[in-house]
Design an enzyme around this catalytic site. Structure first.
Site, short mmCIF file in Angstrom:
data_model
loop_
_atom_site.label_atom_id
_atom_site.label_comp_id
_atom_site.label_asym_id
_atom_site.label_seq_id
_atom_site.Cartn_x
_atom_site.Cartn_y
_atom_site.Cartn_z
N ASN A 1 0.79 -1.24 0.00
CA ASN A 1 0.00 0.00 0.00
C ASN A 1 0.81 1.28 0.00
O ASN A 1 0.31 2.33 -0.35
CB ASN A 1 -0.98 0.00 1.18
CG ASN A 1 -0.28 -0.04 2.51
OD1 ASN A 1 0.82 -0.54 2.63
ND2 ASN A 1 -0.92 0.50 3.53
N GLU B 1 4.59 -3.71 12.01
CA GLU B 1 3.44 -2.81 11.98
C GLU B 1 2.33 -3.59 11.32
O GLU B 1 2.49 -4.06 10.18
CB GLU B 1 3.76 -1.56 11.14
CG GLU B 1 4.55 -0.51 11.87
CD GLU B 1 3.84 0.05 13.09
OE1 GLU B 1 2.58 0.03 13.13
OE2 GLU B 1 4.54 0.46 14.02
N CYS C 1 -2.98 1.32 6.81
CA CYS C 1 -3.24 0.79 8.15
C CYS C 1 -3.70 1.91 9.06
O CYS C 1 -4.31 1.68 10.09
CB CYS C 1 -2.05 0.05 8.70
SG CYS C 1 -0.61 1.06 8.88
C1 UN1 Z 1 0.36 7.11 6.53
O1 UN1 Z 1 -0.65 7.13 7.21
O2 UN1 Z 1 0.64 8.03 5.74
O3 UN1 Z 1 0.79 0.48 6.21
C2 UN1 Z 1 1.34 6.01 6.63
C3 UN1 Z 1 0.35 1.58 6.55
C4 UN1 Z 1 1.10 2.35 7.61
C5 UN1 Z 1 1.66 3.63 7.09
C6 UN1 Z 1 0.71 4.74 7.09
N1 UN1 Z 1 2.18 1.55 8.12
O4 UN1 Z 1 -0.63 2.02 6.02
#
Ligand code: UN1
Length: 493
Positions: A159, A256, A290
């Site tokens: 993503n 994460e 996320c």
């Molecule tokens: C964001 O909110 O710009 O995988 C980054 C994801 C998160 C990163 C979000 N680790 O969407």
């Protein structure tokens, strides 16, 4: 080179192992455009086990020399990589949109963000590198040195094809580690681009290897005997398996994982501002972050007005080809993802207490034959799987709350704790939210997504495991400390 239906060349996918570009000899991989699934963006072959062994061996070999290279020299390479990335922001941003599906503006913005992250980590060379403590003994002081960990396995999701790899690879390399990287196989082209930037910037052979592979190869990388630490962003299920595997090996891991992030709109909120932010949080990148806003808690006194405003703005969103200038939301990443999300929506629609306010049904228009889903808002009368399970798509679930306490309880409900947003100017509400919401990132009057490069990023509870990412916080995972008691032999005599 094969030609795609739009006459754009189909790029060749390559791996970087021990400083050499090579085409893999694993299975064939065709990287397709989710907006037009018959259009190939790039093609090649997956990496095989032999490539993995060679990449890890090269990273082990390169480690001592890279670790001993002055921090400022390593930083110079990161800085040059940032320049190369910026130089190609438009082209790579468009390629990102074509393989991942986020809009062109978001694609270009993400490439520029990767450059910014590399620049931040280049700057680390000029910041303090350790701590000095006083000693209780005369003539002595105690130093805490931060040293690289060794060979780091980096496993990244689809993503954010360049920003997430940047915020793992830049600190890993900057602090003196070597890296073997396995990106998601849905977005291999941007992985090749980032690797090209680092090679062009002068990164020595073996310091970074790129292996385009499937989840199985990722699993073998994580458990490879030559790896010292593993950093991962992706699904909760894969993350938990990875934590278990690393636990067995006593190998440091940073993961994460999921989120089910709530925006709370309180009665005093600026409703226009809140609607715009909730819209961005829920539907940018088609909800595939996320940190996306997938839950909305709205205070009863303003609920009807806010939902009418929000629904009107959702209906005005233009869904279509992410490369069209006037598109607000592109497809999700693949037909498979589209179908899975649609199935979850169909199952939800059949449950009592679930009311679809807008969206929810697949498109029946031929021009929308790609992985498109409508932006969807669903009102829930009470608890429901839609309130708890991460769908990773453009679906926002809504519940109403009678007071602040109930609103915060709903926002904090569930296993995840990545981010939250609260819309209010009431200091008491802000204080209560800060104290009660168990999240890694809290926004007051802005959307749940977004992460500045210089501040810690990461979740609480089941959203994350291990030290935070980004900014100086990244040092905790990508270095280990040695405490050095320093005393001259004559001291204290
Ligand atoms: C964001 O909110 O710009 O995988 C980054 C994801 C998160 C990163 C979000 N680790 O969407």
């Amino acid at each position: 080179m094969r030609q795609s239906s739009t006459d754009r060349p189909v790029r060749s996918l390559r791996h970087l192992v021990a400083g050499e570009w090579r085409s893999g000899d694993g299975e064939e991989l065709v990287d397709v455009n989710p907006a037009r699934p018959h259009e190939a963006v790039a093609a090649g072959r997956l990496a095989a086990d032999r490539d993995l062994d060679e990449a890890v061996a090269a990273a082990r070999d390169a480690f001592p020399r890279w670790a001993a290279t002055p921090h400022h020299v390593r930083a110079g390479i990161l800085d040059r990589a940032a320049d190369v990335i910026d130089l190609h922001a438009r082209q790579w941003g468009e390629e990102l949109s074509r393989e991942e599906g986020k809009t062109r503006a978001e694609g270009i913005g993400e490439v520029r963000r990767a450059a910014e992250i590399f620049r931040y980590h280049a700057g680390e060379a000029s910041r303090p590198v350790g701590e000095v403590f006083a000693s209780p003994r005369p003539g002595e002081h105690i130093q805490v040195l931060h040293r690289p960990v060794g060979v780091v396995a980096v496993v990244t999701p689809f993503n954010f094809p360049i920003a997430i790899p940047a915020w793992k690879i830049a600190p890993a390399l900057g602090y003196g580690n070597t890296v073997v990287w396995k990106p998601a196989d849905a977005v291999p082209l941007l992985a090749v681009r980032l690797t090209e930037a680092l090679v062009e910037a002068g990164l020595p052979g073996g310091v970074l290897s790129l292996l385009i592979g499937d989840g199985e190869l990722g699993g073998r990388l994580v458990e490879h005997p030559g790896v010292d630490a593993v950093t991962f962003t992706g699904s909760t299920i894969v993350g938990r398996n990875l934590i278990a595997a690393c636990g067995r090996l006593a190998r440091p891991a940073q993961t994460e994982m999921g989120g089910k992030n709530a925006a709370v709109v309180l009665a005093d909120a600026d409703l226009d501002l809140a609607a715009g932010e909730v819209l961005a949080g829920a539907f940018r990148s088609s909800g595939q972050k996320c940190t996306a806003t997938s839950r909305l808690v709205v205070a009863e006194p303003v609920a009807d007005e806010f939902l009418a405003l929000l629904t009107k703005r959702v209906l005005a969103l233009r869904v279509g080809d992410p490369l069209d200038e006037d598109t607000d939301m592109g497809p999700v990443v693949s037909l498979r993802a589209r179908d899975e999300i649609q199935r979850a929506m169909d199952a939800a629609a059949a449950r009592p207490g679930v009311e679809i306010l807008t969206g929810g049904r697949p498109y029946d228009d031929d021009r929308m034959a790609g992985a498109f889903l409508p932006p969807t808002v669903v009102a829930l009368a009470g608890d429901d799987p839609l309130w708890r399970e991460e769908l990773f798509g453009p679906v926002l679930s809504v519940r109403r709350a009678h007071d602040l306490r109930a609103a915060l309880r709903l926002a904090d409900d569930g296993e995840f704790g990545l981010s939250a947003a609260v819309f209010t100017d009431d200091l008491r509400a802000v204080t209560a939210a800060t104290e009660r919401l168990d999240v890694g990132v809290l926004h007051i009057n802005s959307e749940t997504a977004g992460a500045d490069p210089h501040v810690p990023f990461g979740g609480a509870r089941q959203s994350a495991y291990g030290p935070k990412e980004q900014g100086r916080a990244a040092r905790e995972f990508f270095t280990r400390t040695t405490t050095v008691y320093v005393r001259a032999s004559g001291a204290g005599r």
